[in-house]
Write a protein that holds these residues in place. Structure first.
Motif, PDB file in Angstrom:
ATOM      1  N   PRO A  14       6.467  15.013  14.315  1.00 10.80           N
ATOM      2  CA  PRO A  14       6.317  13.629  14.793  1.00 10.80           C
ATOM      3  C   PRO A  14       5.064  12.989  14.174  1.00 10.80           C
ATOM      4  CG  PRO A  14       5.476  15.144  16.423  1.00 10.80           C
ATOM      5  CD  PRO A  14       6.058  15.991  15.313  1.00 10.80           C
ATOM      6  N   VAL A  15       4.981  11.679  14.232  1.00  8.04           N
ATOM      7  CA  VAL A  15       3.778  10.977  13.790  1.00  8.04           C
ATOM      8  C   VAL A  15       2.659  11.312  14.781  1.00  8.04           C
ATOM      9  CG1 VAL A  15       2.724   8.711  13.434  1.00  8.04           C
ATOM     10  CG2 VAL A  15       5.092   9.109  12.723  1.00  8.04           C
ATOM     11  N   THR A  16       1.515  11.754  14.248  1.00  7.01           N
ATOM     12  CA  THR A  16       0.400  12.115  15.124  1.00  7.01           C
ATOM     13  C   THR A  16      -0.865  11.324  14.834  1.00  7.01           C
ATOM     14  OG1 THR A  16      -0.198  13.953  13.657  1.00  7.01           O
ATOM     15  CG2 THR A  16       1.226  14.459  15.552  1.00  7.01           C
ATOM     16  N   VAL A  17      -0.874  10.545  13.748  1.00  2.00           N
ATOM     17  CA  VAL A  17      -2.028   9.701  13.420  1.00  2.00           C
ATOM     18  C   VAL A  17      -1.518   8.296  13.149  1.00  2.00           C
ATOM     19  CG1 VAL A  17      -3.921   9.295  11.789  1.00  2.00           C
ATOM     20  CG2 VAL A  17      -3.319  11.631  12.424  1.00  2.00           C
ATOM     21  N   TRP A  18      -2.138   7.320  13.824  1.00  2.00           N
ATOM     22  CA  TRP A  18      -1.789   5.918  13.609  1.00  2.00           C
ATOM     23  C   TRP A  18      -3.001   5.204  13.051  1.00  2.00           C
ATOM     24  CZ3 TRP A  18       0.022   8.870  17.525  1.00  2.00           C
ATOM     25  CH2 TRP A  18       1.400   8.876  17.728  1.00  2.00           C
ATOM     26  N   VAL A  19      -2.795   4.477  11.957  1.00  2.00           N
ATOM     27  CA  VAL A  19      -3.867   3.691  11.361  1.00  2.00           C
ATOM     28  C   VAL A  19      -3.678   2.258  11.823  1.00  2.00           C
ATOM     29  CG1 VAL A  19      -4.958   2.927   9.224  1.00  2.00           C
ATOM     30  CG2 VAL A  19      -3.940   5.210   9.361  1.00  2.00           C
ATOM     31  N   GLY A  20      -4.679   1.717  12.504  1.00  2.00           N
ATOM     32  CA  GLY A  20      -4.611   0.367  13.039  1.00  2.00           C
ATOM     33  C   GLY A  20      -5.590  -0.558  12.355  1.00  2.00           C
ATOM     34  N   LYS A  21      -6.087  -1.538  13.110  1.00  2.00           N
ATOM     35  CA  LYS A  21      -6.959  -2.553  12.521  1.00  2.00           C
ATOM     36  C   LYS A  21      -8.294  -2.004  12.047  1.00  2.00           C
ATOM     37  CE  LYS A  21      -8.619  -4.131  16.998  1.00  2.00           C
ATOM     38  NZ  LYS A  21      -8.651  -5.252  17.913  1.00  2.00           N
ATOM     39  N   GLY A  22      -8.679  -0.803  12.501  1.00  2.00           N
ATOM     40  CA  GLY A  22      -9.904  -0.171  12.023  1.00  2.00           C
ATOM     41  C   GLY A  22      -9.787   0.354  10.602  1.00  2.00           C
ATOM     42  N   GLY A  23      -8.567   0.410  10.085  1.00  2.00           N
ATOM     43  CA  GLY A  23      -8.331   0.871   8.722  1.00  2.00           C
ATOM     44  C   GLY A  23      -8.352   2.380   8.588  1.00  2.00           C
ATOM     45  N   VAL A  24      -8.227   2.841   7.350  1.00  2.00           N
ATOM     46  CA  VAL A  24      -8.139   4.279   7.096  1.00  2.00           C
ATOM     47  C   VAL A  24      -9.445   5.002   7.409  1.00  2.00           C
ATOM     48  CG1 VAL A  24      -6.274   4.117   5.413  1.00  2.00           C
ATOM     49  CG2 VAL A  24      -8.624   3.994   4.632  1.00  2.00           C
ATOM     50  N   GLY A  25     -10.565   4.320   7.267  1.00  2.00           N
ATOM     51  CA  GLY A  25     -11.854   4.947   7.540  1.00  2.00           C
ATOM     52  C   GLY A  25     -11.997   5.408   8.978  1.00  2.00           C
ATOM     53  N   ALA A  26     -11.311   4.738   9.889  1.00  2.00           N
ATOM     54  CA  ALA A  26     -11.422   5.060  11.305  1.00  2.00           C
ATOM     55  C   ALA A  26     -10.686   6.341  11.692  1.00  2.00           C
ATOM     56  CB  ALA A  26     -10.892   3.893  12.141  1.00  2.00           C
ATOM     57  N   VAL A  43       1.408  10.206   9.147  1.00  2.00           N
ATOM     58  CA  VAL A  43       0.507   9.084   9.432  1.00  2.00           C
ATOM     59  C   VAL A  43       1.319   7.798   9.374  1.00  2.00           C
ATOM     60  CG1 VAL A  43      -1.534   7.832   8.661  1.00  2.00           C
ATOM     61  CG2 VAL A  43      -1.404  10.311   8.346  1.00  2.00           C
ATOM     62  N   ARG A  44       1.200   6.997  10.408  1.00  2.00           N
ATOM     63  CA  ARG A  44       1.909   5.715  10.474  1.00  2.00           C
ATOM     64  C   ARG A  44       0.890   4.594  10.290  1.00  2.00           C
ATOM     65  NH1 ARG A  44       7.078   3.280  10.724  1.00  2.00           N
ATOM     66  NH2 ARG A  44       6.758   1.293  11.724  1.00  2.00           N
ATOM     67  N   LEU A  45       1.157   3.674   9.371  1.00  2.00           N
ATOM     68  CA  LEU A  45       0.281   2.532   9.144  1.00  2.00           C
ATOM     69  C   LEU A  45       0.844   1.331   9.897  1.00  2.00           C
ATOM     70  CD1 LEU A  45       0.097   3.866   5.770  1.00  2.00           C
ATOM     71  CD2 LEU A  45      -1.995   2.806   6.580  1.00  2.00           C
ATOM     72  N   LEU A  46       0.139   0.932  10.929  1.00  2.00           N
ATOM     73  CA  LEU A  46       0.571  -0.202  11.740  1.00  2.00           C
ATOM     74  C   LEU A  46       0.387  -1.506  10.971  1.00  2.00           C
ATOM     75  CD1 LEU A  46      -0.969   0.920  15.140  1.00  2.00           C
ATOM     76  CD2 LEU A  46       1.351   1.280  14.306  1.00  2.00           C
ATOM     77  N   ARG A  47       1.040  -2.543  11.420  1.00  2.00           N
ATOM     78  CA  ARG A  47       0.999  -3.834  10.754  1.00  2.00           C
ATOM     79  C   ARG A  47      -0.438  -4.327  10.545  1.00  2.00           C
ATOM     80  NH1 ARG A  47       5.061  -7.972  13.069  1.00  2.00           N
ATOM     81  NH2 ARG A  47       6.226  -6.138  12.486  1.00  2.00           N
ATOM     82  N   SER A  48      -1.283  -4.121  11.535  1.00  2.00           N
ATOM     83  CA  SER A  48      -2.663  -4.607  11.452  1.00  2.00           C
ATOM     84  C   SER A  48      -3.476  -3.866  10.384  1.00  2.00           C
ATOM     85  CB  SER A  48      -3.354  -4.479  12.809  1.00  2.00           C
ATOM     86  OG  SER A  48      -3.347  -3.130  13.240  1.00  2.00           O
ATOM     87  N   THR A  57      -0.913   3.236  -1.462  1.00  2.00           N
ATOM     88  CA  THR A  57      -2.331   3.144  -1.818  1.00  2.00           C
ATOM     89  C   THR A  57      -3.210   3.643  -0.683  1.00  2.00           C
ATOM     90  OG1 THR A  57      -1.867   1.242  -3.226  1.00  2.00           O
ATOM     91  CG2 THR A  57      -4.158   1.567  -2.553  1.00  2.00           C
ATOM     92  N   GLN A  58      -2.896   3.259   0.540  1.00  2.00           N
ATOM     93  CA  GLN A  58      -3.690   3.695   1.680  1.00  2.00           C
ATOM     94  C   GLN A  58      -3.521   5.191   1.929  1.00  2.00           C
ATOM     95  OE1 GLN A  58      -3.347   1.143   5.075  1.00  2.00           O
ATOM     96  NE2 GLN A  58      -3.853  -0.669   3.890  1.00  2.00           N
ATOM     97  N   ALA A  59      -2.317   5.710   1.708  1.00  2.00           N
ATOM     98  CA  ALA A  59      -2.090   7.154   1.860  1.00  2.00           C
ATOM     99  C   ALA A  59      -2.902   7.926   0.826  1.00  2.00           C
ATOM    100  CB  ALA A  59      -0.606   7.472   1.728  1.00  2.00           C
ATOM    101  N   MET A  60      -2.963   7.429  -0.391  1.00  2.00           N
ATOM    102  CA  MET A  60      -3.751   8.078  -1.436  1.00  2.00           C
ATOM    103  C   MET A  60      -5.239   8.051  -1.091  1.00  2.00           C
ATOM    104  SD  MET A  60      -1.568   9.285  -3.484  1.00  2.00           S
ATOM    105  CE  MET A  60      -2.525   9.765  -4.893  1.00  2.00           C
TER     106      MET A  60
END
Length: 82
Positions: A14-26, A43-48, A57-60
């Protein structure tokens, strides 16, 4: 890990990490911890979090920061392994 077992692990994980408005650094520390405990992390990248960069690019970027490998990207979900 063989290709077949990797594909099975990707499908079952299952997806266990969500990237939100804090970005990948968070999420770098959390992702790094999960990669130590598991073979595969989704890892799921939310709309924000999407902004001007695409999911690949963000996954890399996450892979570079956690010394991991991007195995698959589909839609807004990336799969990483070490």
């Amino acid at each position: 890990m063989s290709r077949e077992s990797l594909q099975a692990a990707i499908h079952e994980t299952p997806v266990t990490v969500w990237v939100g408005k804090g970005g990948v650094g968070a999420v770098v520390d959390e992702l790094d911890r999960q990669l130590r405990d598991r073979d595969v992390v989704k890892v799921r990248l939310l709309r924000s979090a999407r902004g001007e960069h695409d999911t690949t690019t963000q996954a890399m970027t996450l892979a570079d920061r956690t010394a991991s490998t991007v195995v698959d990207v589909r839609g807004h979900t990336a799969v990483l392994t070490r």
